[in-house]
Design a protein around this motif. Structure first.
Motif, mmCIF file in Angstrom:
data_model
loop_
_atom_site.group_PDB
_atom_site.id
_atom_site.type_symbol
_atom_site.label_atom_id
_atom_site.label_comp_id
_atom_site.label_asym_id
_atom_site.label_seq_id
_atom_site.Cartn_x
_atom_site.Cartn_y
_atom_site.Cartn_z
ATOM 1 N N TRP A 64 -6.678 37.480 11.776
ATOM 2 C CA TRP A 64 -5.606 37.584 11.335
ATOM 3 C C TRP A 64 -5.961 39.397 11.840
ATOM 4 O O TRP A 64 -4.760 39.790 12.344
ATOM 5 C CB TRP A 64 -5.940 37.711 9.559
ATOM 6 C CG TRP A 64 -4.573 38.260 8.737
ATOM 7 C CD1 TRP A 64 -3.296 38.065 9.111
ATOM 8 C CD2 TRP A 64 -4.767 39.297 8.377
ATOM 9 N NE1 TRP A 64 -2.667 38.658 8.101
ATOM 10 C CE2 TRP A 64 -3.529 40.084 7.889
ATOM 11 C CE3 TRP A 64 -5.890 39.959 7.397
ATOM 12 C CZ2 TRP A 64 -3.257 40.876 6.854
ATOM 13 C CZ3 TRP A 64 -5.601 41.150 6.678
ATOM 14 C CH2 TRP A 64 -4.862 41.172 6.505
ATOM 15 N N ILE A 65 -6.795 40.264 11.865
ATOM 16 C CA ILE A 65 -6.989 41.568 11.705
ATOM 17 C C ILE A 65 -6.925 41.294 12.991
ATOM 18 O O ILE A 65 -5.878 42.239 13.884
ATOM 19 C CB ILE A 65 -8.691 41.997 11.742
ATOM 20 C CG1 ILE A 65 -8.692 41.979 10.218
ATOM 21 C CG2 ILE A 65 -8.707 43.278 12.625
ATOM 22 C CD1 ILE A 65 -9.071 42.283 9.605
ATOM 23 N N ALA A 66 -7.251 40.295 14.321
ATOM 24 C CA ALA A 66 -6.907 40.716 15.677
ATOM 25 C C ALA A 66 -5.349 40.148 16.169
ATOM 26 O O ALA A 66 -4.209 41.233 16.745
ATOM 27 C CB ALA A 66 -7.802 39.740 16.441
ATOM 28 N N SER A 67 -5.393 39.959 14.834
ATOM 29 C CA SER A 67 -3.222 39.184 15.986
ATOM 30 C C SER A 67 -2.842 40.764 15.588
ATOM 31 O O SER A 67 -1.176 40.777 15.606
ATOM 32 C CB SER A 67 -2.831 37.734 14.782
ATOM 33 O OG SER A 67 -3.460 38.099 13.079
ATOM 34 N N ASN A 68 -3.075 41.175 13.695
ATOM 35 C CA ASN A 68 -1.738 42.743 13.803
ATOM 36 C C ASN A 68 -2.085 43.267 14.882
ATOM 37 O O ASN A 68 -1.381 44.516 14.848
ATOM 38 C CB ASN A 68 -2.643 42.898 12.275
ATOM 39 C CG ASN A 68 -2.487 42.006 11.010
ATOM 40 O OD1 ASN A 68 -1.334 41.492 11.294
ATOM 41 N ND2 ASN A 68 -3.330 42.285 9.952
ATOM 42 N N LEU A 69 -3.474 43.297 15.284
ATOM 43 C CA LEU A 69 -4.311 44.732 16.484
ATOM 44 C C LEU A 69 -2.628 44.918 17.910
ATOM 45 O O LEU A 69 -2.616 45.471 18.219
ATOM 46 C CB LEU A 69 -5.473 44.794 16.853
ATOM 47 C CG LEU A 69 -6.442 45.414 15.751
ATOM 48 C CD1 LEU A 69 -7.720 44.965 15.961
ATOM 49 C CD2 LEU A 69 -5.388 47.081 15.673
ATOM 50 N N CYS A 70 -3.420 42.735 17.580
ATOM 51 C CA CYS A 70 -2.378 42.579 18.853
ATOM 52 C C CYS A 70 -0.889 42.964 18.919
ATOM 53 O O CYS A 70 -0.348 43.168 20.050
ATOM 54 C CB CYS A 70 -2.168 40.980 19.353
ATOM 55 S SG CYS A 70 -4.112 40.741 20.083
#
Length: 511
Positions: free
Chosen positions: A53-59
């Motif tokens: 979830w954090i990775a998708s937010n950053l991407c």
């Protein structure tokens, strides 16, 4: 109070709050925030897949690789306790871990949450308390004696326990949980190295070890303190319910075990880390008290047990799904062992690899580094902001807030690692000729072993242990996952596999 006046006051207060909330929310770039609760609803909904979830937010930020969010949308609290800057931008990470190191300590939120488990140990302390432990540990980790002790523990555990268990499973064609075996192996090794006490959790009987179970329970309960606002876990602690009740009971078991280890070392010192720290003194020239020694030893167990075993679990899973990589690892192993032990394959498997042999395995190290790029053992880390600051990308971070740098997300950003960032490709860690390991020129693209003044002291030993274990397994067996087994992430301090790694072992014929 006059009802009309009360209604007017409530309406004015609501309007004032909504205006304040609008001004706050318009500057936040992360997940949507709600009045009062901020982004907590989304955090709760994604608690079982937090790292992705954090990775998708950053991407979704594109090349910015940074966003800000708030988990407590209340005046006077939102800009401090509830304010998070989440980043995976290498320049921001370098700024936090090196350039402005003193401005970004662990901080009170992290230290308070972890105090019951880790006390003032090296991974939960700042300033002079951290520095004296760091200097002491640095001296020990640079000695050849420690490397030799580690090699003895690793090779003995592989030869007398791991191979025995795997050989039986292969003969009986029964599956094993490789993650569990690796956790037991690294736990036995790090306990031996840290306080000279072998818990023998890796044995054919697969005994349950109260200390290991309590340690796992304590780390999971401690993680929950970080995820949710502090008042929630403090309330649970007062009422002694849920995870706080489990934490208290687990810590009692852990402390009893540590006390026994310390008493044993006082009576009979050895070459383990605990014996060495028993002789050391703090900044005031005093010997470390028992409570501090407990936590110092526990910090090393946490670092040495979970990180290497978790990395190896993901490594074996990736290798099982990439036959080309497995073939190249085997080819390199044959070359190195032919040079040191001759051309007879039977001799290659008589003893585990020595650390000197493991040192020559360049491609295997690249494969392990590539594993850690995609599945870092510690996926997220948190830092407290002492004074207002501006990150290199222009992001303003207010004093009292938290900076979270997502190690897991760094490896998944196309802007950082290229269009093939999601591919498992060890070659990206090698020189053009493929004969030398070459880390990225920007060292902050890869911080699986931390970076700056807090760089992991045991990095080289960790690589050697992982290479020895990986070689010991792959030389003897081809692995395949049990049909229907699901490999998923477990939300913990380290990136465990939720359901373990259940595999079949197929004896390998080397030519």
């Amino acid at each position: 109070m006059d009802p009309l006046l009360l209604l007017f006051s409530l309406s004015a207060a609501t309007c004032a709050y909504l205006l304040w909330f609008y001004l706050l929310a318009r500057n936040l770039t992360g997940p949507k925030v709600w009045p009062v609760f901020g982004s907590l609803p989304y955090l709760f909904l994604n608690r079982k897949r937090m790292h992705d979830w954090i990775a998708s937010n950053l991407c979704s930020t594109g090349g910015a690789a940074t966003y800000q969010t708030c988990t407590i949308a209340l005046p006077f609290l939102a800009r401090r306790q509830g304010f998070y800057t989440v980043t995976c931008h290498p320049k921001n990470i370098e700024h936090v871990l090196r350039t402005r190191f003193d401005n970004y300590p662990k901080g009170p939120t992290w230290q308070t949450a972890f105090h019951d488990l880790l006390g003032q140990g090296i991974f939960n302390s700042d300033g002079d308390t951290w520095l004296i432990q760091r200097k002491t540990a640095a001296l020990e980790f640079t000695t050849r004696t420690l490397r030799q002790a580690m090699a003895r523990w690793v090779n003995r555990t592989i030869r007398t326990r791991l191979w025995v268990i795997l050989d039986k499973a292969a003969r009986d064609h029964t599956p094993v949980d490789l993650q569990d075996l690796l956790l037991r192996l690294t736990f036995d090794n790090i306990c031996g190295l840290t306080f000279g006490k072998d818990p023998e959790t890796l044995s054919p009987e697969m005994p349950e070890n109260p200390f290991a179970i309590a340690f796992d329970t304590a780390t999971e309960a401690t993680l929950q303190r970080l995820i949710y606002p502090g008042f929630l876990w403090r309330l649970k602690k007062v009422l002694m319910i849920g995870s706080e009740d489990r934490l208290k009971k687990s810590l009692q078991i852990v402390e009893n075990y540590m006390n026994e280890a310390i008493d044993a070392r006082k009576e009979k010192p050895s070459d383990d880390l605990l014996s060495r720290f028993l002789k050391k003194r703090d900044m005031d020239g005093n010997l470390f008290p028992i409570s501090v020694l407990q936590r110092i030893a526990l910090n090393f167990v946490l670092a040495g047990r979970d990180t290497s075993s978790v990395a190896l679990s993901w490594f074996f899973w990736l290798v099982m799904n990439h036959a080309r990589v497995e073939e190249k690892i085997l080819r390199e192993l044959k070359t190195v062992l032919t040079e040191s032990r001759g051309g007879e394959p039977k001799r290659w498997m008589e003893e585990p690899l020595t650390f000197d042999e493991a040192e020559k395995l360049t491609y295997l190290k690249a494969a392990l580094a590539e594993t850690l790029r995609l599945y870092p053992s510690v996926p997220e880390d948190f830092k407290y902001v002492i004074t207002d600051d501006v990150l290199p990308d222009g992001t303003f971070v207010p004093a009292g807030s938290t900076v979270t740098y997502s190690i897991y997300s760094v490896g998944r950003m196309k802007a950082i690692w290229g269009e093939d960032c999601m591919e498992f490709r060890p070659e990206r860690w090698l020189t053009a000729g493929g004969d030398r390991f070459e880390p990225p020129k920007d060292g902050y693209k890869f911080v699986a072993f931390n970076a700056g003044p807090r760089t992991c002291l045991g990095k080289d030993l960790a690589y050697l242990q992982m290479k020895s274990v990986a070689s010991a397994v792959l030389l003897r067996y081809r692995l395949s996952t049990v049909p229907g087994h699901r490999v998923e992430q477990k939300m913990s301090l380290t990136l465990f596999m939720k359901n373990g790694l259940r595999v079949y072992l197929h004896p390998r014929t080397l030519a």
